[in-house]
Design an enzyme around this catalytic site. Structure first.
Site, short mmCIF file in Angstrom:
data_model
loop_
_atom_site.label_atom_id
_atom_site.label_comp_id
_atom_site.label_asym_id
_atom_site.label_seq_id
_atom_site.Cartn_x
_atom_site.Cartn_y
_atom_site.Cartn_z
N ASP A 8 0.87 -1.17 0.00
CA ASP A 8 0.00 0.00 0.00
C ASP A 8 0.92 1.23 0.00
O ASP A 8 2.14 1.09 -0.13
CB ASP A 8 -0.97 -0.03 1.18
CG ASP A 8 -0.31 0.18 2.54
OD1 ASP A 8 0.94 0.30 2.61
OD2 ASP A 8 -1.04 0.20 3.55
N CYS A 64 3.38 -2.97 4.07
CA CYS A 64 2.61 -1.77 4.42
C CYS A 64 3.42 -1.01 5.47
O CYS A 64 4.59 -1.33 5.69
CB CYS A 64 1.19 -2.11 4.89
SG CYS A 64 1.04 -3.04 6.42
N THR A 66 3.35 -0.82 8.86
CA THR A 66 3.82 -1.63 9.98
C THR A 66 3.86 -3.12 9.65
O THR A 66 4.47 -3.89 10.38
CB THR A 66 2.90 -1.48 11.20
OG1 THR A 66 1.59 -1.96 10.85
CG2 THR A 66 2.83 -0.04 11.67
N ILE A 68 1.26 -4.93 9.88
CA ILE A 68 0.12 -5.51 10.61
C ILE A 68 -1.11 -5.64 9.72
O ILE A 68 -1.74 -6.70 9.66
CB ILE A 68 -0.19 -4.69 11.88
CG1 ILE A 68 1.00 -4.75 12.84
CG2 ILE A 68 -1.46 -5.21 12.56
CD1 ILE A 68 0.91 -3.74 13.99
N GLY A 69 -1.45 -4.59 9.02
CA GLY A 69 -2.64 -4.62 8.16
C GLY A 69 -2.54 -5.68 7.08
O GLY A 69 -3.48 -6.45 6.85
N MET A 70 -1.40 -5.74 6.41
CA MET A 70 -1.21 -6.75 5.37
C MET A 70 -1.26 -8.16 5.95
O MET A 70 -1.79 -9.08 5.31
CB MET A 70 0.11 -6.53 4.63
CG MET A 70 0.09 -5.35 3.68
SD MET A 70 -1.05 -5.61 2.29
CE MET A 70 -0.37 -4.46 1.10
N HIS A 97 9.86 -23.59 10.30
CA HIS A 97 8.82 -24.16 11.15
C HIS A 97 7.40 -23.92 10.65
O HIS A 97 6.50 -24.69 10.98
CB HIS A 97 8.94 -23.63 12.57
CG HIS A 97 10.16 -24.12 13.29
ND1 HIS A 97 10.34 -23.94 14.63
CD2 HIS A 97 11.27 -24.78 12.85
CE1 HIS A 97 11.49 -24.47 15.00
NE2 HIS A 97 12.08 -24.98 13.93
N ARG A 131 7.64 -32.77 12.36
CA ARG A 131 6.65 -32.36 13.35
C ARG A 131 5.98 -31.04 12.99
O ARG A 131 4.85 -30.78 13.39
CB ARG A 131 7.27 -32.30 14.74
CG ARG A 131 8.22 -31.15 14.97
CD ARG A 131 8.83 -31.21 16.38
NE ARG A 131 9.38 -29.97 16.80
CZ ARG A 131 10.63 -29.55 16.52
NH1 ARG A 131 11.42 -30.30 15.79
NH2 ARG A 131 11.05 -28.39 16.97
N HIS A 132 6.67 -30.22 12.22
CA HIS A 132 6.11 -28.93 11.82
C HIS A 132 5.00 -29.12 10.79
O HIS A 132 4.02 -28.37 10.78
CB HIS A 132 7.21 -28.02 11.29
CG HIS A 132 8.32 -27.83 12.27
ND1 HIS A 132 8.14 -27.22 13.49
CD2 HIS A 132 9.60 -28.24 12.24
CE1 HIS A 132 9.28 -27.22 14.15
NE2 HIS A 132 10.18 -27.83 13.41
#
Length: 137
Positions: A8, A64, A66, A68-70, A97, A131-132
């Site tokens: 963005d 973006c 931060t 966070i939004g993406m 992992h 295991r992952h």
């Protein structure tokens, strides 16, 4: 490898740097944005996420302000394992992992040198499976 990238307006400052790193050894599809005009991150992420889900691209980088939004937008899509990464350790763990297929970066929270290191690690690190894989399933 075919990799998508999208951002963005908040991620535009970092996108050119990341795109150049990706393009060294990969085919890169740029899903925008290409302007500092204010846009909504879900609208910018949607075409790129569609390409990842359909297999048009194997991996995706979203940026973006931060991250966070993406991250929120990306992880709403089934099959997308988006990881917001801030350093080399989380870049490696996101692949080893979590089999991350979508790297998310914050342009306002991650310096260019750190972003370059993150992208390089994220590209070269393989998923451990075992295991992952059970946890992902």
């Amino acid at each position: 490898m075919k990799i998508g990238i999208a951002c963005d307006h908040g991620g535009l400052s970092l996108k050119a740097t990341v795109k150049a790193i990706l393009a060294k050894e990969n085919e890169v599809l740029d899903f925008g944005t290409d302007s500092e005009a204010s846009v909504d991150y879900p609208d910018c992420a949607a075409p790129a996420l569609k390409a990842l889900k359909s297999g048009e691209v194997e991996r995706l980088v979203l940026i973006c302000g931060t991250g966070i939004g993406m991250s929120i937008a990306a992880n709403r899509v089934a099959g997308v394992r988006a990881t917001l990464v801030h350093d080399s350790y989380t870049a490696r763990m996101s692949r080893e992992h979590n089999d991350s297929n979508c790297l998310v970066l914050g342009a306002r929270t991650t310096g260019v040198a750190v972003a370059e290191e993150i992208v390089a690690i994220w590209l070269k690190t393989a998923f451990e499976g075992g295991r992952h894989q059970q946890r992902l399933d």
